[in-house]
Design an enzyme around this catalytic site. Structure first.
Site, short mmCIF file in Angstrom:
data_model
loop_
_atom_site.label_atom_id
_atom_site.label_comp_id
_atom_site.label_asym_id
_atom_site.label_seq_id
_atom_site.Cartn_x
_atom_site.Cartn_y
_atom_site.Cartn_z
N CYS A 1 0.88 -1.29 0.03
CA CYS A 1 -0.03 -0.01 0.05
C CYS A 1 0.98 1.40 -0.05
O CYS A 1 1.80 1.36 0.67
CB CYS A 1 -1.11 -0.19 1.27
SG CYS A 1 -1.61 1.63 1.62
N GLU A 2 0.63 2.02 -0.96
CA GLU A 2 1.56 3.24 -1.00
C GLU A 2 1.28 4.52 0.21
O GLU A 2 1.91 5.39 0.48
CB GLU A 2 1.38 4.09 -2.22
CG GLU A 2 -0.13 4.66 -2.58
CD GLU A 2 -0.01 5.40 -3.80
OE1 GLU A 2 -0.95 6.37 -3.93
OE2 GLU A 2 0.34 4.86 -5.00
N HIS A 3 0.02 4.06 0.97
CA HIS A 3 -0.17 5.30 1.87
C HIS A 3 0.48 4.54 3.34
O HIS A 3 0.79 5.51 4.03
CB HIS A 3 -1.69 5.00 2.25
CG HIS A 3 -2.58 5.53 0.97
ND1 HIS A 3 -3.64 5.02 0.51
CD2 HIS A 3 -2.18 6.65 0.32
CE1 HIS A 3 -4.13 5.54 -0.44
NE2 HIS A 3 -3.31 6.54 -0.72
N HIS A 4 0.71 3.51 3.52
CA HIS A 4 1.34 2.99 4.96
C HIS A 4 2.48 2.19 4.63
O HIS A 4 3.20 1.58 5.58
CB HIS A 4 0.26 2.19 5.48
CG HIS A 4 -1.10 3.15 6.12
ND1 HIS A 4 -2.26 3.01 5.32
CD2 HIS A 4 -1.15 3.92 6.91
CE1 HIS A 4 -3.05 3.77 5.52
NE2 HIS A 4 -2.39 4.54 6.74
N GLN B 1 -5.20 -0.67 -4.80
CA GLN B 1 -5.59 -1.74 -5.45
C GLN B 1 -6.69 -1.17 -6.50
O GLN B 1 -6.85 -1.78 -7.49
CB GLN B 1 -6.81 -2.49 -4.47
CG GLN B 1 -7.40 -3.57 -4.99
CD GLN B 1 -8.19 -4.44 -4.05
OE1 GLN B 1 -8.01 -4.56 -2.89
NE2 GLN B 1 -9.54 -4.99 -4.56
N CYS C 1 -3.24 -2.66 6.24
CA CYS C 1 -3.39 -1.48 6.74
C CYS C 1 -4.71 -1.19 7.38
O CYS C 1 -4.93 -0.32 8.26
CB CYS C 1 -2.90 -0.15 5.73
SG CYS C 1 -4.05 -0.49 4.12
#
Length: 196
Positions: free
Chosen positions: A87-90, A128, A158
């Site tokens: 995940c690019e956020h976490h 995703q 996440c």
């Protein structure tokens, strides 16, 4: 075993710097970076990054580039392609299965190429929704089928291991192109076949 081993050469070229920063992160979260169990961790994490971010080295459009002329114009499905991404956020893992269906218009790709495409697209920092669209867009651009449909199922750590902490919850995304947008029967056939 993965369809093809992609390796992130940029990580390999910057090995010492990446290891230094991993060591610093360990120190900043309160770990004793000199304890036995962590001595090799920076090197292990760096080797892991070479592998799990290997998709940056792949030319995703070239993967399907070798197509075969074939008069088959009925639905082709490759389902249950397992993937792992970050995940690019976490920078937390998410994983699941991808189902791809397309109706050729004179060109087909070798079936292993779809697994290779999934590997290349997912082994990057991702979301995703982007994975789903990218795979459909690449198939549409390279193979020019009458239509294609991609369904991605994912379990996101996440969401399962932090934040709302809902383990077992899955996210499902889809991308619909060409004839699948217009014909409900084609969509239904694809969806019923991937459930079997």
């Amino acid at each position: 075993m993965p369809a093809k081993e992609y390796k992130n050469n940029r990580v390999a070229e910057n090995r010492e710097l990446v290891e230094h920063h991993v060591r610093e992160i360990l120190r900043l979260i309160g770990e004793d970076v000199d304890r036995e169990g962590l001595l090799e961790t920076p090197a292990r994490v760096t080797r892991m990054y070479e592998e799990i971010f290997g998709g940056y080295e792949a030319d995703v459009k070239e993967i399907l580039g070798v197509a075969f002329d074939e008069k088959h114009e009925e639905l082709v499905i490759v389902k249950d392609i397992v993937y792992y991404s970050q995940c690019e956020h976490h920078m937390a893992p998410f994983f699941g299965k991808i189902h791809i269906g397309y109706i050729p218009s004179g060109k087909i790709a070798g079936l292993s190429k779809f697994a290779r495409l999934v590997e290349a697209v997912t082994r990057r920092l991702q979301v995703q929704e982007r994975i789903t669209s990218e795979i459909a867009d690449i198939i549409e651009e390279v193979l020019e089928p009458h239509g294609c449909m991609v369904v991605v199922e994912g379990e996101h750590l996440c969401m399962c291991a932090r934040g709302v902490k809902k383990p077992g919850s899955k996210t499902v995304t889809s991308a619909v192109r060409g004839i699948f947008r217009k014909e409900a029967a084609s969509r239904s056939e694809f969806l019923s076949l991937i459930k079997q």
